[in-house]
Design an enzyme around this catalytic site. Structure first.
Site, PDB file in Angstrom:
ATOM      1  N   HIS A 167       0.986  -1.276  -0.052  1.00 48.72           N
ATOM      2  CA  HIS A 167      -0.047   0.157   0.005  1.00 48.72           C
ATOM      3  C   HIS A 167       0.920   1.329   0.030  1.00 48.72           C
ATOM      4  CE1 HIS A 167      -2.917   2.825   1.480  1.00 48.72           C
ATOM      5  NE2 HIS A 167      -3.938   1.852   1.619  1.00 48.72           N
ATOM      6  N   ASP A 211     -10.505   6.862  -5.091  1.00 48.59           N
ATOM      7  CA  ASP A 211     -10.285   5.696  -4.413  1.00 48.59           C
ATOM      8  C   ASP A 211     -10.563   4.646  -5.396  1.00 48.59           C
ATOM      9  OD1 ASP A 211      -9.723   3.406  -2.584  1.00 48.59           O
ATOM     10  OD2 ASP A 211     -11.007   4.326  -1.007  1.00 48.59           O
ATOM     11  N   GLU A 270      -0.794   1.565  -5.647  1.00 51.76           N
ATOM     12  CA  GLU A 270      -0.770   0.150  -4.557  1.00 51.76           C
ATOM     13  C   GLU A 270      -0.706  -0.892  -5.414  1.00 51.76           C
ATOM     14  OE1 GLU A 270      -3.860   0.392  -1.557  1.00 51.76           O
ATOM     15  OE2 GLU A 270      -3.776   2.551  -1.563  1.00 51.76           O
TER      16      GLU A 270
HETATM   17  O1  TA6 Z   1      -6.119   1.608  -0.268  1.00 46.94           O
HETATM   18  C1  TA6 Z   1      -7.168   2.729  -0.260  1.00 46.94           C
HETATM   19  C2  TA6 Z   1      -7.747   2.459   1.057  1.00 46.94           C
HETATM   20  O2  TA6 Z   1      -8.335   1.279   1.353  1.00 46.94           O
HETATM   21  C3  TA6 Z   1      -8.788   3.622   1.430  1.00 46.94           C
HETATM   22  O3  TA6 Z   1      -9.929   3.081   1.153  1.00 46.94           O
HETATM   23  C4  TA6 Z   1      -8.457   4.052   2.535  1.00 46.94           C
HETATM   24  O4  TA6 Z   1      -9.124   3.930   3.540  1.00 46.94           O
HETATM   25  C5  TA6 Z   1      -6.891   3.827   2.744  1.00 46.94           C
HETATM   26  O5  TA6 Z   1      -6.923   2.477   2.140  1.00 46.94           O
HETATM   27  C6  TA6 Z   1      -6.251   4.057   3.988  1.00 46.94           C
HETATM   28  O6  TA6 Z   1      -6.839   2.815   4.994  1.00 46.94           O
HETATM   29  P1  TA6 Z   1      -6.234   2.674   6.377  1.00 46.94           P
HETATM   30  O7  TA6 Z   1      -6.722   1.558   6.960  1.00 46.94           O
HETATM   31  O8  TA6 Z   1      -4.727   2.754   6.272  1.00 46.94           O
HETATM   32  O9  TA6 Z   1      -6.622   4.316   6.930  1.00 46.94           O
END
Ligand code: TA6
Length: 298
Positions: A167, A211, A270
């Site tokens: 990520h 997103d 990601e």
């Molecule tokens: O990868 C995108 C995502 O899933 C978004 O929907 C957002 O929530 C982000 O990751 C961050 O997630 P986190 O749980 O690290 O706050």
């Protein structure tokens, strides 16, 4: 004589290592084997570390490369084959691996590169409510570029199905001025509007919260940043899906570990296995999800 240096550092509740090679400096947390920052020598950081990051046990740091495993995102949005693997009543977003301590297996020079390897021993049957046996390793190779490989090997006698992601949070001059190369014409899931499938028209720039899960992603993607006169390049293997996220104004204000204007300086691209691209590991089988991160002058 070794041409690298490894120093231990404490950031809040987290044990970290600062590793300096002839090419770059990395800061890595034991929790999640999470790369927190990556700065090639003499250049701006390529990965973004939130200036309001919280370094707390059990909480992923808003920075670098969190490892999402054995599921990605909201558990309920995963295919049944991934959900069937977990028996807990509460499923944390982005899985179980990013909030646990990994074991540093070693740091060694291999030719021009520095090789840093982590293991999550709990993945071999001790993760809560996830009773499968997988050898889970994160291999980081630091050379002219940063190579990150997430390796899963099924040690059990039944199939295991995973969704996962590296990520990565990238540092940008101003997200409103950058665009992503490589997604033109691709189908994507718009998670902000009912998880509908759409098609990317033209190039992807940023003017609001974003997103999206891009499907059939090519091996090469890039973030073009004219203000910083650079292109961040990503070369992915073992993946057909790429998630692109920026929280923009309102979401950023809700995040305790991001400054209200922090969204301007970051962009997540990601490298993932999600949606129709989950990984099924038969007994004895392995999968490597890998991204090579580099930069080019514009
Ligand atoms: O990868 C995108 C995502 O899933 C978004 O929907 C957002 O929530 C982000 O990751 C961050 O997630 P986190 O749980 O690290 O706050």
């Amino acid at each position: 004589m070794a041409t690298f240096k490894v120093d231990t550092e404490q950031h809040g509740e987290l044990n970290c290592w600062r590793i300096t090679s002839r090419h770059a400096e990395l800061l890595i947390a034991q929790q999640g084997a999470q790369i927190l920052s990556y700065q090639p020598i003499g250049d701006e950081p390529l990965l973004w570390l939130s200036d309001q990051a919280i370094f707390r046990q059990g909480k992923s740091v808003r920075a670098g490369v969190p490892v999402c495993w054995p599921w990605f995102s909201n558990f309920q949005r995963n295919p049944d084959s991934v959900k069937a693997m977990y028996h807990g009543s509460e499923a944390p977003a982005h899985g179980l691996a990013r909030g646990r301590d990994w074991q540093l297996l070693g740091v060694e020079e291999v030719g021009e590169n520095l090789r840093i390897e982590f293991d999550l021993p709990e993945a071999q049957g001790q993760l809560p409510d996830w009773p499968h046996k997988v050898e889970l390793r994160l291999l980081i190779e630091l050379g002219e570029q940063l190579h990150v490989s997430l390796c899963s090997r099924n040690l059990g006698d039944a199939s295991v199905t995973l969704s996962q992601a590296l990520h990565s949070y990238f540092a940008v001059s101003d997200v409103r001025q950058v665009h992503v190369e490589g997604v033109e014409g691709l189908p994507y899931i718009e998670t902000l509007e009912g998880w509908e499938q759409r098609t990317q028209q033209g190039k992807l720039g940023f003017a609001s919260e974003t997103d999206r899960i891009y499907l059939n992603a090519p091996e090469r993607l890039a973030i073009v940043d004219p203000q910083w006169k650079r292109r961040i390049t990503l070369h992915a293997t073992g993946s057909r899906s790429a998630v692109i996220w920026n929280p923009w104004t309102d979401r950023a204000r809700e995040l305790p570990d991001m400054a209200d204007d922090g969204w301007q300086r970051m962009l997540c691209v990601e490298t993932a296995n999600v949606w129709d691209d989950v990984v099924e590991l038969k007994p004895g089988a392995s999968h490597v999800l890998r991204v090579v991160i580099g930069r080019e002058a514009l």
